[in-house]
Design an enzyme around this catalytic site. Structure first.
Site: not given
Ligand code: GLN
Length: 489
Positions: A78, A153, A177
């Site tokens: 990420k 997210s 997330s």
């Protein structure tokens, strides 16, 4: 070996016994990632050195060196994680060209364990969002249905893992997330206990809530990855000194006699029928395996969303003050820099560098922290947070692991909720209290919706009791309706 299905455990075993080379494995995943990315937009960049990194692992294996427990496993990372030599943009224009000069502790540990980085994964800007639609780099599509969001997210991580564009991924979870996108995309996502995993080198959103964890295909892979990334780090004073357990070795699907708690306040209806059905099926599965179902109460969980959004926005407003265009990151253009007023310099830079949702949070957070409102909002939120934490502690005297929905519905449509932040925030109703209380939580794929989307079940453990939470997930995984199903991309 079928790399489109193989687990991390299987891949690294095959690499170490030379049944397949790390190079072949990496080439397979890179090819798939590059082919599917125009469709899904899960990756923001690829690692140009991936093949070389894999060759280096193969060379070390040939020399008989100890290459680590994740040797040769291709991992997507990420954008929140500082990754040496690669862009780390946190999904924001603000850090568009920021190449990190160092590795986050978790990246350092994963590399030491032998992973090969495939590239960086898309996410909501500064991890603020639940649908990946706040990313400056465009939204990510859910591989199960291209009209749906992958969640957020960590949407890029979830989509890439579900579509097998890498063998493992890492996400961050401040209010859900990791767990919510894992549920939307049918993968396993774990947020460890706060303090288990170092935050050093992870772009800070809300420091008292942020925690990193694995987003992978199986419970065992999650356990193994956690063993690598967990443990004390002198560069993050909030990390625990506790010894890291051998979760993957101690995994057991025997839930006989285990007390599974259902939070009374979460069971009052209002859930999407597919989610309700999934939770009910998980409960009866565990019951049939000999677990005992008990009711627990966390009355203050009703306020988890407002408390979370006050605490998270306040901390974010402080953390994001560093992006001022002076030392690094985006800087607005000025005709004559020497004559620009400092406030104008900051204003223009931050005005152009941050997206709408991030600005909303900065304004909300700054307001909550301003003198005159601090006691009424930030302090009050802290008090309610403490009550939520205490109520969970009480609940865990009556049960071993808590089972709940991850979120109110399966993956929703792209564009459906962007215009209404409140509806978007309410999506986090079942995940935020875990972060507020610092507890470990995870999503394990269990049900399928009428429309063919996977639905996860959330499990929450007591502080530092990841093992029993993972064990319940392991038991559910064996009976999961998502097992054997893959998105058709
Ligand atoms: N959806 C939540 C938010 O927007 C949680 C995000 C997260 O966990 N990073 O803040």
């Amino acid at each position: 070996m079928d790399l489109s299905q193989a687990s991390i455990v299987e891949i690294t075993e095959a690499v170490k016994t030379k049944k397949v080379s790390a190079k072949e494995v990496t080439t397979h995943f890179m090819k798939r990632a590059e082919t599917l990315n125009p469709k899904l937009n899960a990756y923001t960049s690829f690692n140009p050195n991936a093949a070389k990194d894999a060759e280096a692992i193969d060379a070390r294996i040939s020399k008989g060196e100890d290459v680590g427990v994740l040797a040769g496993v291709p991992f997507g990372i990420k954008e929140m994680f500082c990754t040496k030599g690669l862009v780390t943009n946190a999904g924001s224009k603000m850090l568009q060209n920021f190449v990190s000069p160092y590795d986050a502790t978790v990246i350092e540990r994963l590399k030491k364990a032998g992973i090969v980085i495939t590239g960086k994964l898309n996410q909501d800007e500064f991890a603020m969002g639940s649908s990946n639609e706040t990313s400056f780099y465009g939204n990510v599509k859910n591989p199960w249905n291209l009209e749906c969001v992958p969640g957020g997210s960590s949407g890029g991580s979830a989509a890439a893992q579900a579509a097998r564009m890498c063998a493992g991924t890492l996400g961050t979870d401040t209010g859900g997330s990791i767990r919510q996108p894992a549920s939307f995309c049918g993968i396993v996502g774990v947020k460890p206990t706060y303090g288990r995993v170092s935050r050093y080198g992870i772009v800070a959103y809300a420091s008292s809530l942020d925690q990193a964890g694995p987003m992978v295909s199986t419970v065992k892979d999650a356990a193994l990855t956690m063993e690598v990334i967990s443990g004390h780090d002198e560069r993050d004073a909030t990390t625990s000194q506790r010894k890291v357990p051998q979760w993957s070795k101690d995994l057991s699907a025997n839930v006989k006699g285990l007390k599974i708690g259902l939070i009374k306040e979460y069971m009052q209806g209002g859930l999407h029928a597919d989610v309700q059905k999934t939770v009910d099926q998980a409960v009866s599965t565990l019951k049939s395996m000999g677990a005992e179902i008990v009711e627990v109460s966390v009355p203050m969980s009703e306020f988890a969303v407002p408390v979370y959004y006050l605490v998270a926005a306040s901390e974010a407003s402080s953390n994001l003050a560093r992006y001022d265009g002076v030392k690094y990151g985006y800087r607005a253009e000025f005709k004559n820099l020497s004559s620009v007023d400092l406030a104008d310099f900051y204003g223009k830079t931050r005005g152009e560098g941050f997206g709408k949702e991030v600005k909303r949070r900065i304004m909300l957070g700054t307001y909550c922290l301003s003198s005159g409102y601090y006691d009424a909002y930030y302090n009050k939120a802290g008090q309610v947070r403490r009550m939520i934490m205490n109520q969970y502690k009480e609940a865990f005297t009556k049960c071993d692991v808590i089972l709940s929905p991850v979120t109110t519905s399966p993956a929703f449509k792209i564009g459906e909720r962007v215009a209404d932040p409140l509806t978007m925030y309410l999506n986090d109703i079942f995940t935020t209290s875990t972060n507020l209380a610092g507890l470990p939580g995870m999503s394990v794929p269990f049900g399928m919706s009428e429309d063919g989307l996977p639905v996860g079940v959330q499990l929450t453990g007591a502080h530092f009791d990841e093992q029993r939470m993972l064990n319940v997930a392991y038991a559910l995984e064996g009976a999961s309706m998502v097992k054997g199903k893959t998105p058709n991309v």
